[in-house]
Design a protein around this motif. Structure first.
Motif, PDB file in Angstrom:
ATOM      1  N   ASN A   1      -1.489  51.601  35.575  1.00  0.00           N
ATOM      2  CA  ASN A   1      -1.277  52.074  36.947  1.00  0.00           C
ATOM      3  C   ASN A   1      -1.345  50.985  38.007  1.00  0.00           C
ATOM      4  N   THR A   2      -2.009  49.896  37.681  1.00  0.00           N
ATOM      5  CA  THR A   2      -2.165  48.859  38.693  1.00  0.00           C
ATOM      6  C   THR A   2      -0.851  48.126  38.959  1.00  0.00           C
ATOM      7  N   MET A   3       0.077  48.216  38.009  1.00  0.00           N
ATOM      8  CA  MET A   3       1.384  47.600  38.243  1.00  0.00           C
ATOM      9  C   MET A   3       2.208  48.643  38.998  1.00  0.00           C
ATOM     10  N   SER A   4       2.160  48.568  40.328  1.00  0.00           N
ATOM     11  CA  SER A   4       2.514  49.780  41.038  1.00  0.00           C
ATOM     12  C   SER A   4       3.908  49.810  41.653  1.00  0.00           C
ATOM     13  N   ARG A   5       4.572  48.691  41.785  1.00  0.00           N
ATOM     14  CA  ARG A   5       5.860  48.825  42.479  1.00  0.00           C
ATOM     15  C   ARG A   5       6.844  49.599  41.616  1.00  0.00           C
ATOM     16  N   PRO A   6       7.296  50.762  42.119  1.00  0.00           N
ATOM     17  CA  PRO A   6       8.185  51.575  41.291  1.00  0.00           C
ATOM     18  C   PRO A   6       9.436  50.820  40.842  1.00  0.00           C
ATOM     19  N   GLU A   7       9.942  49.940  41.687  1.00  0.00           N
ATOM     20  CA  GLU A   7      11.146  49.195  41.303  1.00  0.00           C
ATOM     21  C   GLU A   7      10.857  48.292  40.098  1.00  0.00           C
ATOM     22  N   ASP A   8       9.690  47.639  40.102  1.00  0.00           N
ATOM     23  CA  ASP A   8       9.330  46.767  38.978  1.00  0.00           C
ATOM     24  C   ASP A   8       9.169  47.575  37.695  1.00  0.00           C
ATOM     25  N   ILE A   9       8.545  48.720  37.829  1.00  0.00           N
ATOM     26  CA  ILE A   9       8.315  49.543  36.643  1.00  0.00           C
ATOM     27  C   ILE A   9       9.651  50.078  36.120  1.00  0.00           C
ATOM     28  N   ALA A  10      10.533  50.513  37.033  1.00  0.00           N
ATOM     29  CA  ALA A  10      11.851  51.003  36.612  1.00  0.00           C
ATOM     30  C   ALA A  10      12.588  49.891  35.856  1.00  0.00           C
ATOM     31  N   ASN A  11      12.518  48.671  36.373  1.00  0.00           N
ATOM     32  CA  ASN A  11      13.178  47.545  35.705  1.00  0.00           C
ATOM     33  C   ASN A  11      12.594  47.269  34.338  1.00  0.00           C
ATOM     34  N   GLN A  58       6.585  60.065  46.454  1.00  0.00           N
ATOM     35  CA  GLN A  58       7.451  59.001  46.965  1.00  0.00           C
ATOM     36  C   GLN A  58       7.677  57.933  45.898  1.00  0.00           C
ATOM     37  N   GLU A  59       6.615  57.625  45.172  1.00  0.00           N
ATOM     38  CA  GLU A  59       6.756  56.624  44.113  1.00  0.00           C
ATOM     39  C   GLU A  59       7.739  57.090  43.049  1.00  0.00           C
ATOM     40  N   ALA A  60       7.654  58.379  42.696  1.00  0.00           N
ATOM     41  CA  ALA A  60       8.567  58.913  41.674  1.00  0.00           C
ATOM     42  C   ALA A  60      10.006  58.881  42.207  1.00  0.00           C
ATOM     43  N   ASN A  61      10.178  59.123  43.506  1.00  0.00           N
ATOM     44  CA  ASN A  61      11.522  59.054  44.097  1.00  0.00           C
ATOM     45  C   ASN A  61      12.053  57.617  44.093  1.00  0.00           C
ATOM     46  N   SER A 109      15.415  56.284  42.101  1.00  0.00           N
ATOM     47  CA  SER A 109      16.486  55.553  42.777  1.00  0.00           C
ATOM     48  C   SER A 109      16.715  54.186  42.126  1.00  0.00           C
ATOM     49  N   ALA A 110      15.616  53.480  41.831  1.00  0.00           N
ATOM     50  CA  ALA A 110      15.728  52.138  41.242  1.00  0.00           C
ATOM     51  C   ALA A 110      16.205  52.196  39.794  1.00  0.00           C
ATOM     52  N   PHE A 111      15.896  53.292  39.126  1.00  0.00           N
ATOM     53  CA  PHE A 111      16.272  53.424  37.710  1.00  0.00           C
ATOM     54  C   PHE A 111      17.737  53.834  37.580  1.00  0.00           C
ATOM     55  N   LEU A 112      18.165  54.793  38.387  1.00  0.00           N
ATOM     56  CA  LEU A 112      19.521  55.331  38.251  1.00  0.00           C
ATOM     57  C   LEU A 112      20.569  54.455  38.921  1.00  0.00           C
ATOM     58  N   ILE A 113      20.128  53.682  39.923  1.00  0.00           N
ATOM     59  CA  ILE A 113      21.053  52.783  40.639  1.00  0.00           C
ATOM     60  C   ILE A 113      20.438  51.387  40.567  1.00  0.00           C
ATOM     61  N   PRO A 114      20.405  50.825  39.371  1.00  0.00           N
ATOM     62  CA  PRO A 114      19.575  49.633  39.172  1.00  0.00           C
ATOM     63  C   PRO A 114      20.176  48.356  39.752  1.00  0.00           C
ATOM     64  N   ALA A 115      19.290  47.506  40.171  1.00  0.00           N
ATOM     65  CA  ALA A 115      19.698  46.212  40.722  1.00  0.00           C
ATOM     66  C   ALA A 115      20.643  45.482  39.777  1.00  0.00           C
ATOM     67  N   THR A 173      24.584  60.240  48.833  1.00  0.00           N
ATOM     68  CA  THR A 173      23.458  59.904  49.715  1.00  0.00           C
ATOM     69  C   THR A 173      22.516  58.909  49.032  1.00  0.00           C
ATOM     70  N   ALA A 174      22.136  59.209  47.789  1.00  0.00           N
ATOM     71  CA  ALA A 174      21.218  58.307  47.082  1.00  0.00           C
ATOM     72  C   ALA A 174      21.842  56.919  46.929  1.00  0.00           C
ATOM     73  N   THR A 175      23.148  56.890  46.654  1.00  0.00           N
ATOM     74  CA  THR A 175      23.814  55.609  46.436  1.00  0.00           C
ATOM     75  C   THR A 175      23.941  54.833  47.752  1.00  0.00           C
ATOM     76  N   ALA A 176      24.234  55.555  48.832  1.00  0.00           N
ATOM     77  CA  ALA A 176      24.343  54.904  50.140  1.00  0.00           C
ATOM     78  C   ALA A 176      22.993  54.324  50.565  1.00  0.00           C
ATOM     79  N   LEU A 177      21.928  55.077  50.329  1.00  0.00           N
ATOM     80  CA  LEU A 177      20.592  54.588  50.695  1.00  0.00           C
ATOM     81  C   LEU A 177      20.261  53.333  49.893  1.00  0.00           C
ATOM     82  N   ARG A 178      20.643  53.341  48.651  1.00  0.00           N
ATOM     83  CA  ARG A 178      20.398  52.177  47.789  1.00  0.00           C
ATOM     84  C   ARG A 178      21.248  50.985  48.243  1.00  0.00           C
TER      85      ARG A 178
END
Ligand SMILES: [Zn+2]
Length: 281
Positions: free
Chosen positions: A10-20, A123-126, A130-136, A165-170
């Motif tokens: 849990n301490t590795m908390s940035r959702p984007e990092d975890i999604a990656n 918010q973290e799950a959202n 977003s980071a998982f489905l529209i990945p960097a 909407t999700a894609t535009a926000l990303r």
């Protein structure tokens, strides 16, 4: 045991990092791989179960067997939204596993707006979804290298099966241009998401206020036709008055599209020229 292996602290908390990290573990290298959500969830040691649900859109159940992600079969939930909900629950599984055995997520919990600073689990799950489905790994280059447009955003929305909407926000996360995405509902600005270049300008779409009278968004709410291209509008039609940030005669570009099923309009605002050089208030 599979579940032990996928545990992420849990301490590795940035959702984007975890999604990656999860995308790496799954070895997702081409867009098509992301469409196979059943396989993805299975590979993470869980199951997807579709069922009718009251009061929730999706749910995560961690019991004695494999964790189960349940998702509503309601006809009101379109396939793109259903994907987002499933990955929202996957986000809870990856990040909040220790927080309880069951989690029910409502329509309000599952939001495509990846709100900035909140550390709330929803918010973290959202942010994870977003980071998982529209990945960097897939969108960073095209979003950074191409001029802002809904053509580009729709192309990726279709390719990745994520909502416009999700894609535009990303998109705002990766574009190098000063662009904001504004979501308006029933004629009022509901929220906006700026790119980092946009944030530096110090201008703010006027949230909770009606969209400007001379904007494309207003025309769409009035059921008028608006061509799907950039239009010049006065900055003051969109931004909260701030004489330090822009002048009365300044213009920006607006590209709005209507989402009549939601009584909503999605707008891209692009500050294509410097603001505040005329001092003509
Ligand atoms: Zn949730």
């Amino acid at each position: 045991m599979a579940l032990q292996r996928i545990w992420i602290n849990n301490t590795m908390s940035r959702p984007e990092d975890i999604a990656n990290h999860v995308l790496n573990r799954l070895n997702i290298r081409i867009e098509e791989d992301l469409l196979l959500l059943d396989e993805i969830v299975n590979a993470r040691g869980a199951l997807i179960h579709e069922c009718s649900m009251e009061g929730a859109e999706a749910r995560l159940l961690i019991g004695p067997g494999k964790p189960i992600i349940s998702v509503s079969t309601s006809n009101y939930i379109n396939p793109y939204r259903r994907r987002f909900s499933i990955v929202h629950e996957l986000g809870h599984l990856e990040m909040h596993r220790g927080n309880g055995l069951m989690r029910s997520c409502t329509k309000l919990d599952i939001q495509e707006l990846p709100a900035g600073n909140s550390v709330d689990a929803e918010q973290e799950a959202n942010q994870f979804a977003s980071a998982f489905l529209i990945p960097a790994r897939f969108v960073e280059r095209p979003f950074a290298e191409n001029a802002p447009s809904f053509d580009l955003i729709s192309e990726w929305s279709e390719k990745l099966q994520t909502s416009l909407t999700a894609t535009a926000l990303r998109f705002t996360r990766f574009t190098l241009e000063p662009v904001a995405v504004v979501y308006s509902f029933q004629g009022k600005i509901q929220y906006f998401q700026p790119s980092s270049e946009f944030t530096e300008l110090g201008v703010f779409p006027d949230v909770n206020h009606p969209v400007g009278l001379n904007t494309g968004a207003r025309m769409l709410f009035n059921r008028k036709e608006v061509s799907r291209q950039w239009h010049e509008v006065r900055a003051a039609e969109w931004f909260r008055e701030n004489r330090d940030a822009f002048d009365r005669g300044d213009t920006i570009r607006e590209l709005s599209i209507g989402m009549p099923n939601y009584d909503a309009v999605l707008s891209l605002l692009w500050v294509h020229e410097p603001l505040g050089q005329k001092d003509d208030w």
